[in-house]
Each structure stands twice: as C-alpha cells, then as structure tokens.
Design a protein around this motif. Structure first.
Motif, short mmCIF file in Angstrom:
data_model
loop_
_atom_site.label_atom_id
_atom_site.label_comp_id
_atom_site.label_asym_id
_atom_site.label_seq_id
_atom_site.Cartn_x
_atom_site.Cartn_y
_atom_site.Cartn_z
N PHE A 3 -2.72 1.14 -0.04
CA PHE A 3 -2.82 2.12 -1.11
C PHE A 3 -1.89 1.82 -2.28
N THR A 4 -1.31 0.62 -2.31
CA THR A 4 -0.45 0.23 -3.43
C THR A 4 -1.05 -0.96 -4.17
N ASN A 5 -0.43 -1.29 -5.28
CA ASN A 5 -0.89 -2.46 -6.02
C ASN A 5 0.00 -3.67 -5.73
N TYR A 6 0.65 -3.65 -4.57
CA TYR A 6 1.55 -4.73 -4.16
C TYR A 6 0.85 -6.08 -4.30
N SER A 7 1.41 -6.96 -5.14
CA SER A 7 0.82 -8.29 -5.32
C SER A 7 1.84 -9.16 -6.04
N THR A 8 1.46 -10.38 -6.37
CA THR A 8 2.41 -11.30 -6.99
C THR A 8 3.10 -10.67 -8.19
N GLY A 9 2.33 -10.06 -9.09
CA GLY A 9 2.92 -9.50 -10.30
C GLY A 9 3.51 -8.12 -10.12
N HIS A 10 3.34 -7.54 -8.94
CA HIS A 10 3.81 -6.17 -8.72
C HIS A 10 4.53 -6.09 -7.39
N ASN A 11 5.70 -6.74 -7.30
CA ASN A 11 6.34 -6.75 -5.98
C ASN A 11 7.75 -6.17 -5.97
N SER A 12 8.13 -5.41 -7.00
CA SER A 12 9.46 -4.81 -6.94
C SER A 12 9.40 -3.44 -7.62
N ASP A 13 10.56 -2.81 -7.79
CA ASP A 13 10.53 -1.51 -8.46
C ASP A 13 10.65 -1.68 -9.97
N LYS A 14 10.60 -0.57 -10.68
CA LYS A 14 10.50 -0.62 -12.13
C LYS A 14 11.75 -1.25 -12.75
N ALA A 15 12.94 -0.88 -12.22
CA ALA A 15 14.19 -1.39 -12.80
C ALA A 15 14.23 -2.91 -12.71
N GLN A 16 13.82 -3.43 -11.54
CA GLN A 16 13.83 -4.88 -11.38
C GLN A 16 12.80 -5.54 -12.29
N ALA A 17 11.68 -4.87 -12.47
CA ALA A 17 10.65 -5.43 -13.36
C ALA A 17 11.19 -5.50 -14.78
N ILE A 18 11.91 -4.45 -15.22
CA ILE A 18 12.47 -4.46 -16.57
C ILE A 18 13.47 -5.61 -16.72
N GLY A 46 -3.44 -19.38 -3.12
CA GLY A 46 -3.85 -19.24 -4.50
C GLY A 46 -2.75 -18.66 -5.37
N GLN A 47 -3.06 -18.50 -6.65
CA GLN A 47 -2.06 -18.06 -7.61
C GLN A 47 -1.68 -16.61 -7.41
N LEU A 48 -2.69 -15.75 -7.28
CA LEU A 48 -2.41 -14.32 -7.17
C LEU A 48 -2.43 -13.91 -5.70
N ARG A 49 -1.30 -13.45 -5.21
CA ARG A 49 -1.25 -12.98 -3.83
C ARG A 49 -1.44 -11.48 -3.88
N ASP A 50 -2.64 -11.03 -3.53
CA ASP A 50 -2.92 -9.60 -3.66
C ASP A 50 -2.75 -8.90 -2.31
N TYR A 51 -1.51 -8.48 -2.01
CA TYR A 51 -1.23 -7.85 -0.71
C TYR A 51 -1.98 -6.52 -0.57
N GLY A 52 -2.06 -5.80 -1.66
CA GLY A 52 -2.71 -4.48 -1.61
C GLY A 52 -4.18 -4.60 -1.22
N LEU A 53 -4.90 -5.51 -1.91
CA LEU A 53 -6.32 -5.67 -1.61
C LEU A 53 -6.50 -6.20 -0.19
N ALA A 54 -5.66 -7.17 0.20
CA ALA A 54 -5.77 -7.73 1.55
C ALA A 54 -5.57 -6.64 2.59
N SER A 55 -4.60 -5.75 2.36
CA SER A 55 -4.37 -4.68 3.34
C SER A 55 -5.53 -3.71 3.38
N ALA A 56 -6.13 -3.47 2.22
CA ALA A 56 -7.31 -2.60 2.21
C ALA A 56 -8.43 -3.22 3.05
#
Lengths: 531, 301
Positions: free
Chosen positions: A107-122, A494-504
């Motif tokens: 139920f998350t968008n956990y993936s290569t480009g989305h793997n930490s919290d907002k502060a770390q992303a900033i 592959g380039q994009l590791r989509d954990y969220g989709l894989a878990s779905a």
C-alpha cells in the motif's frame, strides 16, 4: 549399557540414577543460566543501540520479548512454551511479520525513487543540486574523526574555528589546538594523518558539512582534505510553503501528495519519499493495460505450468512405478538408482546445465542429438514453455516414481487377489481398485507438488530467466515468467525497483494460493488427520 | 505406509523351456523402458562430467562427450581470482550445515512438545504452522530484504551481507513441513518409554535430549539432509541478502558464472557443478533408503 545395569544391584542402581539426575539437574540449570545470560546481554546491547537511534517502538518490543523469554525459562511451568519459543520466535519475525510487512508495502509507493522519508529526500535533492559558489572564500580544514564518523575542523577566513560532520552542522569551538592560523586538533575528535587522508580520499571527497540546519545555507566540501569551499544548492527549499524552487529556472515544485515535489506541469523531482498510496498499486495491476495483460498471462501460465508439471511427472512416475514393480524383473535396483540421480543432483545446477544443453546455436541437444539443427528452444515463446515443462519432467519424475512405488507397495495384496478371483481383468483391477487407493495416498503429495511448482522460481529463472521478454509490457516480464519470478524481477532487477508494486503482486498471489490450497485441502480432508 | 525398498523376492522359477516371446512379454519390455529412462536420466549428468573434463571451455567444445580429458577446467575454476569459487563452496557448506542442524534442533523441540504435551492452543499451533506454510517465504522476499536492510542500519553484524542474517531468515522456516514430519515420527515412539524414564526421576529435558533424540535419529537425519539440500539450492533470498562476491553461495555464484551460457567458461562452470553436486549426491545415495522412507511419509520436494 544394559550389561552394566545387570551387574549392579537394584538399590545401588536407583541411588546412581538419583545422583545422576541431580547432577544433570545442576548442569542443566547452569547451562540455562549461561544461555539466558547470553540472550539477555545481546538484548541489553540491542536496547542501547536502538535507544541511541531513537527507535523506541522497536526497543520496547525487544524489551518485552526478552522479558517474556526470561519469564518462560525461569518459570516452573510453561513447559510447552520452553520447547516452542525458539522456533516460534523465528517464525514470527521471518514468516508472520514479513507477511504483514508485505501487506503494508503493497500500500506504499516504496521504490527506487521513494525509499526514505521527506527530510532525507529534501537533503538528497539539495545535495545533488549543489554547486560550488564561484569566488567563494577558502576555508582551512583538518579532517577529524570520532565514533560517529568523519568530520571537518574548519578555520574560517576570519579566523573563527568550528567543527561539524555530515549529520551535525558546523558549531564553533574555542579550545582547538592551532598550528599557525589553522586549527589542527580539538578535544573529542582524532585528527587524521596525511597518510589516512590519502587512504580515505574517496570518503573525504564525498564528505559534506552543512553550515546550519537550514539546507538553504549551503555546505562545505573539500576536494583535497586541506581546504574547503562553499557549495550551495540551485534548489531552494521553503519550509513554510513546503516547496522546492529551482533558482536558475524559477520553476516551483510543490508537495502535491504524490510522494515527490512536483511542478505545475507534472514534472517530478526524484528522489521523492515514501507515502501510503492506498490501493493505487492494486489499481495499477488491474487497470493499466501494460501491467494487467502480462499479469493475466503470467497467472494463467503459472497455473498451467504447475498443473502440467504435476500431471506429467505423476504419470511418468506412476508408469515407471508400475513397470518396475514386477518382482520377476532383474536389475531393478540398478535402474532405480540411475533414475533417482536427477533428484539427487542439486536442482539449480540442473536448470543451468539444461540451459546450456538447450542453447540454440551451441547446445548439445541441437548440435548432437538433432544433428546441427538450430531450434530456438529457449528463445521462442512457445518452445521455451515446452522446454521448461520438459526439464521439469526430468527434475520431478524421480520423486513421483519413488512416492508412487511406495504407495503401490502399500496396497494390500488380498484386495487385488479378491478382485481377480471375482473375475476382474488386470486393467480393471488397476483402474477401479489400485488407482483410487493410490490417489488417496498421493493426493496430499500432488497438492504439495502443485504448490511447490507454483513457486518454482529456480527452474524458471535459471533456465530462461523468464524470457523471451514481452516488449509490450511496462514491467520487466517475459513469456515464461511465473508469478514469483515476476515479483522478483519487478522488485530486484532493472533500473526501477518497484517494491510497492511487487508487494501488491505478492498479495494477489497469496490470495490465489490460499484459495486454491483451502479448496483442495477441503476436498482431500487432509486436515482431518490433525488431532 | 511401507517403504519402497525393493524386496528380495526371487523370480518365480519356471519349469517350462525358455521362450523369448514369453520372457519379453513379462519382463523384457520393462528392460527397454528401463534402458531408455536410464539414458534420459543420466545423459545430462554425463554431459556435465564430460564438459568439466574438457579443457577448451566453450559450450561447443563440450558437445563431443569425453573427446578430451584433462583437469584444466578444475584448475582454472579454483585459481581464477575473479570468481572466488572456493569461498562460495565453503560458504554454502557452512550456511547449509548450520541451517540444517539448527532446523533439526528447533523442529525437534517443537515436535516434541506437540507430540508429548497437551496444552491449550496445541491444535491451533499445529494448524497455524500448516497455514503459514501456504505463504512461502520466497513470496515475502521484498519484505525480508527491507527488514534486513533496516536491521543492518542498527546491527550491521546480523543484517544485509552477513551469513548470520541469511541463516536467521532460513530459521524462519524451521517450523513447518519439517515439524510435521518429525511430529508424525515422534508419535510412533511409545509414550511408555517417557513414563518409565519419568518414574526413574528423569526431567523432561533429560528425556528429550538423552532418550527421544536418539530414538528419532532416522527422521532427524532425513530432515537435516532435506534442509541441507534445500539450503544449497536456495537462490532468491541468498542472492538478495549477500552482496560481496566472497560472501555469496554456490547457487548465486555459479548462476552469475553462466548467466549467458553462450559466452561463459562452460567447462569451469561444469567443474564447479561437479564439485558442488558430488558431496550432495554421495550423501543422498548413501542415505537414500531413509530419505525415501521420509518422502513417502509425506514430504515435499
């Protein structure tokens, strides 16, 4: 053992036993205390580490589990728990928890480009967009280190001395040791020697010390370990508005709730951060054509593959069991050993060996057995499926042969005799008497074999890699992929590791498997044997 | 259920003169099936052996069986610094042995309590173990990876890229089909033995370690061996958790060695396959009657 027992008299035997039991008891208690001591020591260490990194939820879980374990083993009762706890702990963490966690990730968008919290992303965004400020002053630097890692002892052009690391912004210090106008050491840190600096150049070049908590203030970087320059980011973060502005182009990226800063025309800045996306992944799996089509194809092929694998290995194994169950035949032992060799050969190696043998232009099958043909065994979508079923037949028939032989021999002779006396022909005996009896014993094995093949990752991945690839699909999926190999490829290749989709996908598979299992278990009533 | 051990029944002596037709009708055709199946079973294995002895290294060169014989490929495999084969071999033996021993131990503990004790939640526990197995660990591989990577943030010694971490994940499957097999076997050991020992003053731990474990040794051997083979074959979790080449297992290393069979050093791979398979196959054939007994009692490959 019995000899000694016979020689001793009854009373001394009893006395010896009591003494033995008592000493064993003390040894047991000592062993128990030592083992629990080790467990507790590890737990205390873990609590310290977790408390230091502010993981209070996990720390309290560790504390509770440790207390429960101690309570179980020191209590006089709780006997079954003493035996079950070790296995159950691992079961809970690595089977039950991960099932739940899979559900959460789905139920998350956990993936290569989305793997930490907002502060770390900033931080990551600002850091990647940082450039050296032209004509910025030179700061004199000594590389220092403490338990937390590398840091910089900085002497500003105006002579002010401060220290900081990538996690702690610069803070001024008073008592630094000076060498001329450059600070070279400070309490609480070890200064790195010239040799150390050379050796750890990679780490030092990557070291970045911010001026303050505000990422817009910029930071210091040192290319050589002795002088540092000011770097500021071309992105400006506005904490109040929650927006990222590109200083050079003026584009404003804002948090629109998609887990990334997004501009008004839909352009996303990556990395983003992890958010809960609800049923989005499932919706994608069922509505996006470039995912739905392959998912449906893969599901059908998975079921077909598992069914045909079970059927082919079962019938060949059963046939062989009948053929070799004739006592008049000589050399049965030799045949049997030769035929179980494929089962004894490690399965992952078999798949790799067959991949070589079935190679289109150089393989043994085409070159030698078929006299130089070039049949695309593994690269044509249809033939690849045939090859997989064929190789799985090679891998799986010995097991079915062994099991079917066992089942066949367990059928009592008098049943067959009675039927023969009643005038049944051999084929009738087989079809009406042996076969139903065989199926009763073999049904659970057929079901577990189906379940095994349903997730027979090694065979698929090692033989064809799931290929040939389906070019129309937006996920990395091929003609022979089964569900589990598709999950693996979506999540880890592959380039994009989509954990969220894989878990779905995983959850979808789980529902499928659970339904199939429950229905089939109901039918065979295998669970009735539990008591 | 009985075992499939071949019974040493003598063929019924036939007084009539030998007739080929009758012989063929009874057992002769069975030999034809047998020879065909032996060829089918053994050919790929002979092919591996032959190409491991072939010095040339290419896939094409391996096609003429036993045309050239030499140990070059073995030397190449062991000495090539780009592929730490001996490390893979050692890692696999280590990980698979520890996992096998620990699985047997944890499984036996659980089976003992299910078989000998009556407690609330026993039936529920047995059912849960079956149900959890329906969701193979393999499927949760994403969650396992993420769990282990957060563990390595706090405790790098047991997180990603460590053998202990991998073994711990495998331990998650220690209770399961194995426990079931053992539970069934434990039930066949008469409870009278326990009671006799109890009257003599032995505690539960003493009964378990000194009496029961010895009596159930055959099933322990089967479960241990099946777990050993299973761990040797395991690819998914190992490929994700172990990152450094020197830390990887045979399954991961050899897969990478031939991920494109057309261009790989095929002989070196075959040599690796032979080295990897020989101990397992020897063990298997040595213990086959126990394994067959265990399988027919309801195990899964």
């Amino acid at each position: 053992m019995t000899d000694r027992v016979v020689q001793t008299s009854k009373r001394s035997k009893q006395a010896a036993r009591i003494a033995d039991a008592a000493s064993g008891g003390i040894r047991m208690i000592l062993l128990k205390i030592v083992l629990l001591g080790i467990v507790d020591a590890i737990a205390v260490y873990a609590l310290f580490v977790l408390a230091l990194s502010d993981e209070w939820l996990i720390a309290s879980l560790v504390a509770v589990v440790t207390l429960v374990v101690n309570w179980i083993y020191f209590s006089k009762r709780k006997l079954p728990a003493k035996y079950l706890t070790p296995g159950v702990l691992f079961l809970i963490v690595f089977q039950i928890f991960v099932i739940g966690y899979t559900g959460y990730i789905g139920f998350t968008n956990y993936s290569t480009g989305h793997n930490s919290d907002k502060a770390q992303a900033i931080d990551a965004l600002m850091s990647s967009a940082r450039e050296r400020v032209p004509d910025s002053p030179t700061y004199k630097v000594t590389i220092v280190e403490n338990l937390e890692g590398l840091g910089m002892l900085v002497t500003a052009p105006d002579g002010e001395v401060s220290v900081g690391s990538s996690e702690h912004p610069l803070s001024s210090v008073r008592n630094a040791t000076m060498d001329g106008d450059k600070a070279v050491a400070v309490d609480g840190y070890t200064s790195l020697s010239f040799q150390d600096v050379l050796q750890r150049q990679g780490d030092i070049v990557g070291l970045e010390v911010p001026f303050s908590d505000d990422p817009n203030d910029g930071s210091l970087r040192t290319p050589d370990g002795s002088s540092a320059y000011v770097y500021t980011s071309s992105l400006v973060y506005d904490e109040q508005a929650g927006t990222m502005t590109d200083a050079s182009s003026g584009t404003v990226y804002s948090d629109t709730g998609t887990g990334a800063f997004t501009s008004s025309d839909g352009e996303e800045l990556l990395p983003g951060w992890r958010i809960t996306v609800g049923f989005d992944n499932f919706a994608r799996a069922f509505t996006e054509d470039s995912i739905r089509e392959p998912l449906i194809n893969v599901t059908i092929w998975t079921i077909v593959f598992a069914l045909l694998s079970v059927a082919s290995t079962f019938f060949l194994g059963l046939f062989l069991a009948i053929v070799f169950n004739d006592k008049r035949m000589k050399g049965r032992k030799f045949y049997r050993i030769a035929m179980i060799l494929p089962y004894a050969f490690p399965a992952f190696l078999s798949a790799l060996v067959w991949a070589g043998m079935l190679s289109e232009s150089f393989g043994f099958v085409n070159q030698v057995l078929l006299g130089g043909a070039s049949i695309p065994w593994l690269t044509d979508p249809f033939l690849a499926k045939v090859s997989i079923l064929f190789v799985n037949l090679w891998l799986g028939f010995p097991y079915m042969f062994l099991v079917a032989t066992g089942a066949l021999q367990s059928i009592p002779d008098d049943v067959v005799e009675a039927a023969t006396v009643d005038g049944a022909k051999p084929w009738q005996v087989f079809r009406l008497i042996k076969m139903p009896l065989l199926l009763v014993t073999m049904a659970p094995i057929l079901i577990s074999s189906f379940a095994f093949n349903f997730n027979n990752f090694n065979l698929i991945y090692m033989l064809t890699g799931g290929g040939p690839r389906d070019a129309a699909a937006s996920v990395n999926v091929g003609a022979t992929d089964i569900l589990i190999s598709m999950v693996y490829k979506v999540a880890f290749t592959g380039q994009l590791r989509d954990y969220g989709l894989a878990s779905a996908f995983t959850i979808i598979i789980f529902i499928l498997v659970a339904t199939i299992s429950i229905v089939s278990f109901r039918q065979t009533k295998a669970l009735e044997e539990l008591n | 259920m009985t075992t499939v051990l071949s019974r040493t029944g003598e063929p019924i002596t036939d007084k009539r003169p030998f007739s080929f037709g009758r012989w063929f009708g009874r057992t002769g055709w069975r030999h034809i099936v047998g020879v065909a199946m032996v060829l089918f079973s053994v050919l790929p294995l002979l092919y591996v052996l032959s190409s491991s002895l072939n010095p040339s290294g290419t896939l094409t060169g391996s096609n003429a069986l036993f045309s050239a014989v030499g140990l070059d490929a073995y030397v190449r495999l062991v000495t090539d610094p780009t592929q730490p084969f001996m490390a893979w071999f050692g890692n696999t033996l280590l990980i698979a042995s520890i996992t096998a021993v620990a699985t047997v131990f944890l499984g036996a503990l659980a089976a003992y309590s299910f078989s000998r004790m009556r407690f609330t939640g026993r039936r529920f526990g047995l059912l849960t173990i079956v149900l959890v197995q329906m969701f193979p660990q393999l499927l949760a591989v994403v969650a396992i990876f993420l769990l282990m990577s957060s563990i390595s943030d706090w405790f790098p010694a047991i997180g990603l890229n460590t053998h202990i971490g991998l073994i711990m994940v495998y331990m998650g499957g220690a209770l399961g089909v194995n426990t079931y097999l053992m539970y069934g076997f434990f039930n066949t050991i008469p409870q009278d033995i326990d009671e006799a020992a109890k009257i003599d003053g032995a505690g539960h731990a003493r009964i378990f370690f000194t009496i029961i474990l010895r009596l159930v040794a055959p099933i322990l051997a089967v479960v241990g061996l099946l777990s050993f083979i299973g761990t040797t074959n395991e690819f998914v979790v190992a490929s994700i958790l172990l990152i450094d080449p020197e830390k990887q297992t045979l399954a991961v290393g050899l897969y990478k060695l031939v991920s494109n069979p057309n261009y790989a050093d095929w002989s070196a791979f075959s040599a690796g396959a032979v080295i990897a398979a020989l101990p397992v196959m020897a063990l298997f054939l040595f213990l086959q009657k126990y394994i067959v007994g265990g399988l027919t009692a309801g195990a899964v490959k």
